[in-house]
Every structure is written in structure tokens, then in C-alpha cells.
Design an enzyme around this catalytic site. Structure first.
Site, PDB file in Angstrom:
ATOM      1  N   VAL A  95     -11.218  10.479  11.336  1.00  0.00           N
ATOM      2  CA  VAL A  95     -11.477   9.025  11.633  1.00  0.00           C
ATOM      3  C   VAL A  95     -11.455   9.063  13.173  1.00  0.00           C
ATOM      4  O   VAL A  95     -12.457   8.102  13.575  1.00  0.00           O
ATOM      5  CB  VAL A  95     -10.102   8.488  11.147  1.00  0.00           C
ATOM      6  CG1 VAL A  95     -10.095   6.943  11.835  1.00  0.00           C
ATOM      7  CG2 VAL A  95     -10.077   8.254   9.832  1.00  0.00           C
TER       8      VAL A  95
ATOM      9  N   ARG B  36      -7.956  19.372   2.072  1.00  0.00           N
ATOM     10  CA  ARG B  36      -6.756  18.925   2.126  1.00  0.00           C
ATOM     11  C   ARG B  36      -6.360  18.311   0.721  1.00  0.00           C
ATOM     12  O   ARG B  36      -7.257  17.800   0.015  1.00  0.00           O
ATOM     13  CB  ARG B  36      -6.746  17.845   3.240  1.00  0.00           C
ATOM     14  CG  ARG B  36      -6.741  18.335   4.674  1.00  0.00           C
ATOM     15  CD  ARG B  36      -6.615  17.332   5.741  1.00  0.00           C
ATOM     16  NE  ARG B  36      -7.779  16.439   5.458  1.00  0.00           N
ATOM     17  CZ  ARG B  36      -8.044  15.481   6.480  1.00  0.00           C
ATOM     18  NH1 ARG B  36      -7.156  14.952   7.415  1.00  0.00           N
ATOM     19  NH2 ARG B  36      -9.065  14.734   6.398  1.00  0.00           N
TER      20      ARG B  36
ATOM     21  N   THR C  44      -1.286  10.427   8.817  1.00  0.00           N
ATOM     22  CA  THR C  44      -0.248  10.026   8.131  1.00  0.00           C
ATOM     23  C   THR C  44       0.194  10.698   6.515  1.00  0.00           C
ATOM     24  O   THR C  44      -0.001   9.992   5.717  1.00  0.00           O
ATOM     25  CB  THR C  44      -0.365   8.484   8.110  1.00  0.00           C
ATOM     26  OG1 THR C  44      -1.446   8.079   7.474  1.00  0.00           O
ATOM     27  CG2 THR C  44      -0.136   7.691   9.385  1.00  0.00           C
TER      28      THR C  44
ATOM     29  N   CYS D 142      -6.377  10.899   1.532  1.00  0.00           N
ATOM     30  CA  CYS D 142      -6.137   9.477   1.116  1.00  0.00           C
ATOM     31  C   CYS D 142      -5.452   9.277   0.049  1.00  0.00           C
ATOM     32  O   CYS D 142      -4.474   8.623  -0.231  1.00  0.00           O
ATOM     33  CB  CYS D 142      -7.442   8.497   1.592  1.00  0.00           C
ATOM     34  SG  CYS D 142      -7.885   8.501   3.255  1.00  0.00           S
TER      35      CYS D 142
ATOM     36  N   ASP E 190      -6.775  14.454  22.033  1.00  0.00           N
ATOM     37  CA  ASP E 190      -6.180  15.398  20.976  1.00  0.00           C
ATOM     38  C   ASP E 190      -5.276  16.212  21.547  1.00  0.00           C
ATOM     39  O   ASP E 190      -5.595  16.753  22.643  1.00  0.00           O
ATOM     40  CB  ASP E 190      -7.338  15.747  20.093  1.00  0.00           C
ATOM     41  CG  ASP E 190      -6.693  16.178  18.668  1.00  0.00           C
ATOM     42  OD1 ASP E 190      -7.140  15.531  17.854  1.00  0.00           O
ATOM     43  OD2 ASP E 190      -5.886  16.912  18.672  1.00  0.00           O
TER      44      ASP E 190
HETATM   45  N1  LIG Z   1     -10.326  11.386   6.567  1.00  0.00           N
HETATM   46  C1  LIG Z   1     -10.703  10.047   6.025  1.00  0.00           C
HETATM   47  O1  LIG Z   1     -11.364  10.068   5.354  1.00  0.00           O
HETATM   48  C2  LIG Z   1      -9.519   8.678   6.238  1.00  0.00           C
HETATM   49  C3  LIG Z   1     -10.410   7.585   5.734  1.00  0.00           C
HETATM   50  C4  LIG Z   1      -9.520   6.449   6.194  1.00  0.00           C
HETATM   51  C5  LIG Z   1      -8.338   6.446   6.606  1.00  0.00           C
HETATM   52  N2  LIG Z   1      -7.943   7.726   7.186  1.00  0.00           N
HETATM   53  C6  LIG Z   1      -6.585   7.652   7.820  1.00  0.00           C
HETATM   54  O2  LIG Z   1      -6.764   7.933   9.099  1.00  0.00           O
HETATM   55  C7  LIG Z   1      -5.456   8.905   9.884  1.00  0.00           C
HETATM   56  C8  LIG Z   1      -6.183  10.087  10.308  1.00  0.00           C
HETATM   57  O3  LIG Z   1      -6.638  10.751   9.521  1.00  0.00           O
HETATM   58  P1  LIG Z   1      -8.021  11.920   9.906  1.00  0.00           P
HETATM   59  O4  LIG Z   1      -8.673  12.203   8.355  1.00  0.00           O
HETATM   60  O5  LIG Z   1      -8.731  11.684  10.887  1.00  0.00           O
HETATM   61  O6  LIG Z   1      -6.955  13.130  10.167  1.00  0.00           O
HETATM   62  P2  LIG Z   1      -7.279  14.551  10.920  1.00  0.00           P
HETATM   63  O7  LIG Z   1      -6.370  15.453  10.390  1.00  0.00           O
HETATM   64  O8  LIG Z   1      -8.957  14.787  10.561  1.00  0.00           O
HETATM   65  O9  LIG Z   1      -7.183  14.142  12.388  1.00  0.00           O
HETATM   66  C9  LIG Z   1      -5.944  13.788  13.180  1.00  0.00           C
HETATM   67  C10 LIG Z   1      -6.308  14.271  14.710  1.00  0.00           C
HETATM   68  O10 LIG Z   1      -4.949  13.799  15.243  1.00  0.00           O
HETATM   69  C11 LIG Z   1      -4.543  14.922  16.209  1.00  0.00           C
HETATM   70  N3  LIG Z   1      -3.369  14.713  16.540  1.00  0.00           N
HETATM   71  C12 LIG Z   1      -2.060  14.570  15.859  1.00  0.00           C
HETATM   72  N4  LIG Z   1      -1.209  14.168  16.297  1.00  0.00           N
HETATM   73  C13 LIG Z   1      -1.530  13.898  17.674  1.00  0.00           C
HETATM   74  C14 LIG Z   1      -1.234  13.209  18.890  1.00  0.00           C
HETATM   75  N5  LIG Z   1       0.631  12.973  18.847  1.00  0.00           N
HETATM   76  N6  LIG Z   1      -1.906  12.908  19.850  1.00  0.00           N
HETATM   77  C15 LIG Z   1      -2.985  13.471  19.793  1.00  0.00           C
HETATM   78  N7  LIG Z   1      -3.839  13.869  18.704  1.00  0.00           N
HETATM   79  C16 LIG Z   1      -2.925  14.081  17.759  1.00  0.00           C
HETATM   80  C17 LIG Z   1      -4.875  16.261  15.441  1.00  0.00           C
HETATM   81  O11 LIG Z   1      -4.819  17.480  16.128  1.00  0.00           O
HETATM   82  C18 LIG Z   1      -6.148  16.054  14.606  1.00  0.00           C
HETATM   83  O12 LIG Z   1      -7.161  16.371  15.242  1.00  0.00           O
HETATM   84  C19 LIG Z   1      -4.645   9.138   8.696  1.00  0.00           C
HETATM   85  O13 LIG Z   1      -4.035   7.917   8.734  1.00  0.00           O
HETATM   86  C20 LIG Z   1      -5.350   8.888   7.276  1.00  0.00           C
HETATM   87  O14 LIG Z   1      -4.685   8.407   6.133  1.00  0.00           O
HETATM   88  C21 LIG Z   1      -8.577   8.739   6.845  1.00  0.00           C
END
Ligand SMILES: NC(=O)c1ccc[n+]([C@@H]2O[C@H](COP(=O)([O-])OP(=O)(O)OC[C@H]3O[C@@H](n4cnc5c(N)ncnc54)[C@H](O)[C@@H]3O)[C@@H](O)[C@H]2O)c1
Length: 401
Positions: A11, A325, A83, A257, A29
Site C-alpha cells: 500500500v 501471506r 494490521t 485482506c 519504513d
Molecule cells: N496489500 C493489499 O492488497 C492491501 C489492500 C488494501 C488494504 N491493505 C491494508 O494496508 C495496510 C498495509 O498493508 P500492506 O499490504 O501494504 O503491508 P506490507 O506488509 O506490504 O507493508 C507494510 C510495511 O510497513 C513497514 N512497517 C511496519 N511497521 C512500521 C513502522 N512502525 N514504521 C514504519 N514502517 C513500518 C513494514 O516494514 C512493511 O514494509 C494493512 O492494514 C492492510 O490490511 C492492504
């Protein structure tokens, strides 16, 4: 505007690239390897082109960092951290908390904080705002808003620009500024009356998918018991021009998700005295699919898988992505191992999973297709083993779920 995006995953990086067309973006990050690669112009996310990152870095519009202090003096902060669920399948907001700590401790001028991470209604009002205020020694009054992310990795026709984006602020000023920000790179903004509506809508979108997938997975089991072809039944039902939406049976749901978000809604429901029975049952049906598949395969192969060489084909949670995942392949592995099978896996898109490299597509007595990537041909899969069980419907000639 200076925009800092906390979390550079699926995201956060996707948003960074779009926002950097119009703003100065800091991609924060805590994973140093991700940051170093991004600053070298190497993307780790499907759908985010390395060349685009290189161009943005060259133009001075994007910089990745693992130094929290770099987010200071931002006009906008976007939270995009995981999350997940904890071991009891309850919401785990620890990443949100650590993001709030970074923001509270390092943002020393008023900003608009937008949450894009998926969470239950009330998260921005009752969790994120108080947490940032708790961590902020300077006691800065920020504005707060929510705009849940709807990105679907690997999907090309719908992106940040054309996917309608829900949003709402805690104050009219936060709502106004949120609209102003997203209008710079999104065509279709949908304001709702409260952050809680936006948060609930996001959870319900994914709950709708989870429940309907469970429903067809149950239908697949019923159809098999009745000797009816489930896919033909679904195609037939889908000829109705209204009131029906086709979902396909599978080995279960995966990704960050669909298996996770509905439990956020169920958790909040229970805290407020309502049992989310559909969500609970849908979780059970989807999680039970791998064991059901293993039983079907055993029954087709003399009633036992003990000592049999079984190859799981495709361990990504969906076609054409490397994301494993919450993949149902994991539960299938467990079920097959419990039955005494000798299990290996093959997925050239994923390459490496759980510290192991993908095996060759062949040499097995039984192959079970969990995910069918376009780069892997049906012919090659059918040659991998004398018995091939297909959970995807894409490998014609295999035994179908
Ligand atoms: N992947 C999807 O398709 C998708 C779609 C819609 C919503 N979401 C939501 O978006 C959110 C993020 O998902 P994602 O898929 O991008 O996750 P991800 O695991 O791909 O990326 C998360 C990133 O956040 C970093 N991170 C964690 N804690 C941190 C902190 N305290 N400070 C800085 N960086 C930190 C991690 O190192 C990682 O690179 C989640 O809530 C997810 O449910 C994801």
C-alpha cells in the site's frame, strides 16, 4: 506539500509513487533493506515499476528513509502499516502503535494524519489520535482522517487513479484537506459522513467477499456429494442477468485482506454485544477447505496418502503474484503432512518460500493445484504427476474441486 508515508509495502509504496507525481514524498519504513533498495531504484512490489521509482528519485520527488526524524515538518502523514491478527485471531494493532510512536515523537508541526491501514471502526478516533497525542511531547494538535486503501496487487485496470476512494476526517478541516490531497492523484473521491463509515465500509467489502467465497466452497462440497458439477452450476446460475454475482470455489482465501479484515469487524461486533456468526462460519469453511481437499485426494488415491509424493502447485495466494501471506497452501501442507504424505511445492513466481526453493514441476505421484499462474502451462502441470487435482478450475483435464 511534503508528504510522509509510514510503511513502504504494497500500500505505502503504491501510494508514494502516485503522490510523488504532485508532492515531495518521504517513504519511511523501519525495514532498512527495503529502504536501501528503494533508494537504489529497486521496487519490491508487483505493480510498482522500478524505473518509475528511479525517475522520481532523480527528479528529487521521492526519497526512502529509515530515519524517523525525516518525517518532521510534513504537511501530510499517511499510515500504511500491517494490521494482522494475533495468534488468537484478534486484531493486532502493534504496528499501528509503533507508527503512532514515530509520528508522535518526530512530527513537530501541525499536520494532517491519514490512516490507510485497514482496521475496525473507531481506530482513527479512539486509537490513532490518542496514541499520537500520548507520544507527542510537544503536544501538537494534528488533524486526523481515514481513507481506506482498496488497491488489489496485480490488477492493472483499477489503480490509485481510477478506483473510487472513500474518505472522512474527524473535523470538517481534516475532511477538506484530505479531499485536497487525494484530488491531486485520484479521479473519484467519495466523502462519507464519518471516519467510522469509511472504516466499516472497507471491512464490509472484504467480508462480502469472504462470506461469498465460503458459500461457494460449501456448495463445492455439497455438489461433489451430489455428483453435480459445481462450476457448471455456477455458470448456469450466472446467466441470470440480475441479483446474482459469481464467486469461484478454491482452496480457501489468502492475502493480507480477505482472511483477516472480517475478523476485525467480528471482534468489534463482539465487544459491542453482537456475534458475527456469518463471519465466524465463513472463516471456518474457508480454513477447512485444505483439509477437505486432502481428504478428497486421499479418497481418489486408495484412501491413504501415507508415503505418497505429493506436489503442491502454486503457493502464492492468487495467480500471477509472489505474495504468500495467509496462503491456503500452508494449511494444505499441514493437512497432507498429517496424512503422512511426502509434500513438496513448485511455484516459479514465488521462487522461495519458508526458507526453501521451489521444486521442479514433476516427479510426483500426486499434484494439487492451489494457484495457477499464467506463466505455468496446464500441459506442464498435467505432466507433473499421473493424478492432478485442480482447485482453480483452470487446468482442464485434471480432477476438479
Ligand atoms: N496489500 C493489499 O492488497 C492491501 C489492500 C488494501 C488494504 N491493505 C491494508 O494496508 C495496510 C498495509 O498493508 P500492506 O499490504 O501494504 O503491508 P506490507 O506488509 O506490504 O507493508 C507494510 C510495511 O510497513 C513497514 N512497517 C511496519 N511497521 C512500521 C513502522 N512502525 N514504521 C514504519 N514502517 C513500518 C513494514 O516494514 C512493511 O514494509 C494493512 O492494514 C492492510 O490490511 C492492504
Amino acid at each position: 506539500m511534503k508528504v510522509s508515508i509510514v510503511g513502504q509495502g504494497y500500500v505505502g509504496l503504491t501510494i508514494s509513487v502516485f503522490a510523488a507525481q504532485a508532492h515531495q514524498v518521504i517513504g519511511y519504513d523501519r525495514n532498512i533493506e527495503i529502504v536501501e533498495n528503494l533508494n537504489k531504484g529497486i521496487s519490491h512490489i508487483e505493480g510498482v515499476n522500478s524505473q518509475v521509482i528511479q525517475e522520481l528519485i532523480k527528479a528529487g520527488k521521492f526519497k526512502a528513509t529509515s530515519f524517523p526524524s525525516d518525517i518532521n515538518a510534513s504537511d501530510i502523514i499517511v499510515i500504511a502499516v500491517p494490521t494482522p491478527l494475533n495468534s488468537q485471531r484478534k486484531p493486532d494493532l502493534s504496528y499501528i502503535d509503533s507508527a503512532c510512536k514515530v509520528i508522535g515523537e518526530n512530527l513537530n508541526s501541525p499536520a494532517l494524519v491519514i490512516n490507510e491501514s485497514t482496521s475496525y471502526p473507531g481506530t482513527i478516533r479512539n486509537y490513532i489520535k490518542p496514541a499520537i497525542e500520548k507520544y507527542s511531547k510537544a503536544k501538537i494538535a494534528h488533524e486526523y482522517a481515514i481513507s481506506p486503501e482498496r488497491v488489489d496487487p496485480g490488477r492493472v485496470e483499477w489503480n490509485q487513479k481510477n478506483t473510487p476512494r472513500l474518505f472522512a476526517g474527524l473535523t470538517p478541516e481534516a475532511t477538506r484537506r484530505t479531499r485536497e490531497f487525494y484530488a491531486t492523484f485520484c479521479d473519484n473521491l467519495v466523502e462519507v459522513s464519518s471516519p467510522e463509515v469509511a472504516e466499516a465500509a472497507k471491512l464490509f467489502e472484504n467480508t462480502f467477499r469472504q462470506v461469498n467465497i465460503a458459500l461457494v466452497n460449501e456448495l463445492a462440497q455439497i455438489s461433489h456429494a451430489l455428483g453435480i458439477d459445481v462450476r457448471e452450476t455456477l455458470d448456469a446460475a450466472n446467466t441470470k442477468p440480475y441479483g446474482f454475482m459469481k464467486f469461484m470455489p478454491s482452496a480457501g482465501v489468502g492475502g493480507h485482506c480477505i482472511p483477516v479484515d472480517p475478523s476485525y469487524l467480528a471482534h468489534l461486533a463482539l465487544e459491542n454485544g453482537v456475534r458475527a456468526t456469518f463471519i465466524e462460519r465463513a472463516n471456518e469453511v474457508n480454513l477447512e477447505m485444505p483439509a477437505y481437499i486432502a481428504r478428497r485426494v486421499a479418497s481418489d488415491n486408495g484412501g491413504s496418502l501415507k508415503g505418497k509424493k505429493v506436489l503442491v502447485v502454486g503457493v502464492a495466494y492468487k495467480p500471477n503474484v509472489a505474495d504468500t501471506r495467509e496462503t491456503p497452501a500452508e494449511h494444505l501442507f499441514e493437512a497432507l503432512n498429517e496424512m503422512g504424505a511426502v509434500v513438496t511445492w513448485s511455484d516459479e513466481v514465488v521462487g522461495s518460500w519458508k526458507g526453501q526453493s521451489s521444486s521442479a514441476l514433476g516427479g510426483a505421484e500426486i499434484a494439487i493445484v492451489v494457484t495457477k499462474h499464467e506463466v505455468v502451462s496446464s500441459e506442464a502441470i498435467l505432466k507433473a504427476a499421473p493424478y492432478v487435482f485442480d482447485t482453480t478450475g483452470a487446468v482442464k483435464g485434471a480432477v476438479q474441486l
